[in-house]
Scaffold this motif. Structure first.
Motif, mmCIF file in Angstrom:
data_model
loop_
_atom_site.group_PDB
_atom_site.id
_atom_site.type_symbol
_atom_site.label_atom_id
_atom_site.label_comp_id
_atom_site.label_asym_id
_atom_site.label_seq_id
_atom_site.Cartn_x
_atom_site.Cartn_y
_atom_site.Cartn_z
ATOM 1 N N THR A 40 0.842 -1.188 0.000
ATOM 2 C CA THR A 40 0.000 0.000 0.000
ATOM 3 C C THR A 40 0.878 1.239 0.000
ATOM 4 O OG1 THR A 40 -0.111 0.003 2.407
ATOM 5 C CG2 THR A 40 -1.859 -1.176 1.238
ATOM 6 N N TYR A 41 0.301 2.331 -0.436
ATOM 7 C CA TYR A 41 1.023 3.598 -0.424
ATOM 8 C C TYR A 41 0.063 4.732 -0.094
ATOM 9 C CZ TYR A 41 -0.822 3.987 -5.198
ATOM 10 O OH TYR A 41 -1.631 4.039 -6.290
ATOM 11 N N GLU A 42 0.621 5.850 0.325
ATOM 12 C CA GLU A 42 -0.169 7.005 0.715
ATOM 13 C C GLU A 42 -0.302 7.951 -0.464
ATOM 14 O OE1 GLU A 42 -0.215 10.367 4.236
ATOM 15 O OE2 GLU A 42 1.237 8.736 4.291
ATOM 16 N N GLN A 43 -1.527 8.427 -0.705
ATOM 17 C CA GLN A 43 -1.780 9.402 -1.753
ATOM 18 C C GLN A 43 -2.731 10.445 -1.188
ATOM 19 O OE1 GLN A 43 -3.642 7.839 -5.266
ATOM 20 N NE2 GLN A 43 -3.158 9.661 -6.461
ATOM 21 N N ASP A 44 -2.245 11.660 -1.017
ATOM 22 C CA ASP A 44 -2.974 12.743 -0.353
ATOM 23 C C ASP A 44 -3.337 12.279 1.063
ATOM 24 O OD1 ASP A 44 -2.747 14.334 -2.645
ATOM 25 O OD2 ASP A 44 -4.574 13.479 -3.499
ATOM 26 N N ASP A 45 -4.637 12.275 1.406
ATOM 27 C CA ASP A 45 -5.068 11.834 2.739
ATOM 28 C C ASP A 45 -5.480 10.370 2.750
ATOM 29 O OD1 ASP A 45 -4.624 14.340 3.771
ATOM 30 O OD2 ASP A 45 -6.711 14.990 3.530
ATOM 31 N N LEU A 46 -5.415 9.702 1.605
ATOM 32 C CA LEU A 46 -5.888 8.330 1.492
ATOM 33 C C LEU A 46 -4.736 7.351 1.411
ATOM 34 C CD1 LEU A 46 -8.667 8.873 -1.199
ATOM 35 C CD2 LEU A 46 -8.964 8.742 1.262
ATOM 36 N N MET A 47 -5.049 6.101 1.720
ATOM 37 C CA MET A 47 -4.134 4.990 1.473
ATOM 38 C C MET A 47 -4.669 4.255 0.250
ATOM 39 S SD MET A 47 -1.728 5.124 3.691
ATOM 40 C CE MET A 47 -0.936 3.555 3.428
ATOM 41 N N GLU B 164 -9.098 2.274 -2.250
ATOM 42 C CA GLU B 164 -8.680 3.498 -1.574
ATOM 43 C C GLU B 164 -9.485 3.643 -0.288
ATOM 44 O OE1 GLU B 164 -9.321 6.698 -4.287
ATOM 45 O OE2 GLU B 164 -7.719 6.065 -5.626
ATOM 46 N N TRP B 165 -8.824 4.036 0.794
ATOM 47 C CA TRP B 165 -9.517 4.228 2.064
ATOM 48 C C TRP B 165 -8.801 5.281 2.879
ATOM 49 C CZ3 TRP B 165 -5.928 0.535 1.279
ATOM 50 C CH2 TRP B 165 -4.965 0.324 2.256
ATOM 51 N N ASN B 166 -9.562 5.840 3.818
ATOM 52 C CA ASN B 166 -9.018 6.816 4.754
ATOM 53 C C ASN B 166 -8.684 6.075 6.044
ATOM 54 O OD1 ASN B 166 -8.491 8.875 6.576
ATOM 55 N ND2 ASN B 166 -10.103 10.201 5.763
ATOM 56 N N PRO B 167 -7.416 6.006 6.433
ATOM 57 C CA PRO B 167 -7.058 5.234 7.632
ATOM 58 C C PRO B 167 -7.702 5.770 8.909
ATOM 59 C CG PRO B 167 -5.111 6.266 6.643
ATOM 60 C CD PRO B 167 -6.263 6.571 5.772
ATOM 61 N N LYS B 168 -8.032 7.057 8.949
ATOM 62 C CA LYS B 168 -8.694 7.623 10.132
ATOM 63 C C LYS B 168 -10.121 7.093 10.253
ATOM 64 C CE LYS B 168 -5.931 11.761 9.836
ATOM 65 N NZ LYS B 168 -5.892 13.153 9.402
ATOM 66 N N GLU B 169 -10.830 6.957 9.125
ATOM 67 C CA GLU B 169 -12.190 6.412 9.149
ATOM 68 C C GLU B 169 -12.178 4.929 9.477
ATOM 69 O OE1 GLU B 169 -14.028 7.284 5.433
ATOM 70 O OE2 GLU B 169 -14.018 9.442 5.797
ATOM 71 N N THR B 170 -11.201 4.201 8.968
ATOM 72 C CA THR B 170 -11.084 2.775 9.246
ATOM 73 C C THR B 170 -10.860 2.535 10.738
ATOM 74 O OG1 THR B 170 -10.153 2.437 7.062
ATOM 75 C CG2 THR B 170 -9.887 0.649 8.628
ATOM 76 N N ALA B 171 -10.055 3.386 11.376
ATOM 77 C CA ALA B 171 -9.819 3.260 12.815
ATOM 78 C C ALA B 171 -11.107 3.509 13.584
ATOM 79 C CB ALA B 171 -8.739 4.228 13.251
ATOM 80 N N ALA B 172 -11.934 4.456 13.139
ATOM 81 C CA ALA B 172 -13.203 4.735 13.808
ATOM 82 C C ALA B 172 -14.173 3.567 13.643
ATOM 83 C CB ALA B 172 -13.825 6.012 13.256
ATOM 84 N N GLU B 173 -14.176 2.924 12.474
ATOM 85 C CA GLU B 173 -15.048 1.769 12.252
ATOM 86 C C GLU B 173 -14.630 0.601 13.122
ATOM 87 O OE1 GLU B 173 -14.981 0.905 8.121
ATOM 88 O OE2 GLU B 173 -15.959 2.776 7.565
ATOM 89 N N ASN B 174 -13.337 0.411 13.329
ATOM 90 C CA ASN B 174 -12.849 -0.698 14.143
ATOM 91 C C ASN B 174 -13.209 -0.523 15.613
ATOM 92 O OD1 ASN B 174 -11.800 -1.948 11.927
ATOM 93 N ND2 ASN B 174 -9.736 -1.175 12.228
ATOM 94 N N ASP B 175 -13.471 0.703 16.052
ATOM 95 C CA ASP B 175 -13.888 0.934 17.437
ATOM 96 C C ASP B 175 -15.262 0.323 17.704
ATOM 97 O OD1 ASP B 175 -11.560 2.295 17.853
ATOM 98 O OD2 ASP B 175 -12.452 4.291 17.661
#
Length: 114
Positions: A15-22, A30-41
């Motif tokens: 994976t690689y980072e592009q702007d604010d997305l991975m 493509e996903w936002n790692p900050k949103e993924t962390a919130a979903e895992n909560d």
């Protein structure tokens, strides 16, 4: 050395980072790692069609007609189901007994908390 971020769709480590997305180079997800962390909560929690959290023993109401294999009629919208049991590891994550149908499993997206 940075931490390797695993793709949530295909579990690739490329994976690689592009702007604010991975971005995954294997499946192009493509996903936002900050949103993924919130979903895992919320992992392990089960929510109804309106977003209310369900608990074991709750009563729910079916929100749409649900066809039942082998039954001559569907479970009608508005049917109240009492004393549900949750199964977070399953696709049909609610175990219950419905009068006239017996024991069955429902998806939480088709019920609302009573």
């Amino acid at each position: 050395m940075s931490d390797v971020v695993i793709c949530p769709k295909c579990s690739s480590e490329f994976t690689y980072e592009q702007d604010d997305l991975m971005v995954c180079s294997q499946c192009f997800y493509e996903w936002n790692p900050k949103e993924t962390a919130a979903e895992n909560d919320n992992s392990g929690k089960i929510f109804d069609a309106n977003g209310n959290e369900l608990q074991d023993g709750d009563s729910v109401v079916v929100v749409k007609d649900l066809p039942v294999k082998g039954a001559p009629k569907p479970v009608k919208a508005g049917t109240k189901v009492k004393n549900i049991r949750l199964r977070p590891e399953s696709d049909h994550n609610i175990d219950c007994k419905i009068d006239g149908f017996g024991s069955m499993a429902l998806k939480s997206e088709f019920v609302k908390k009573a």
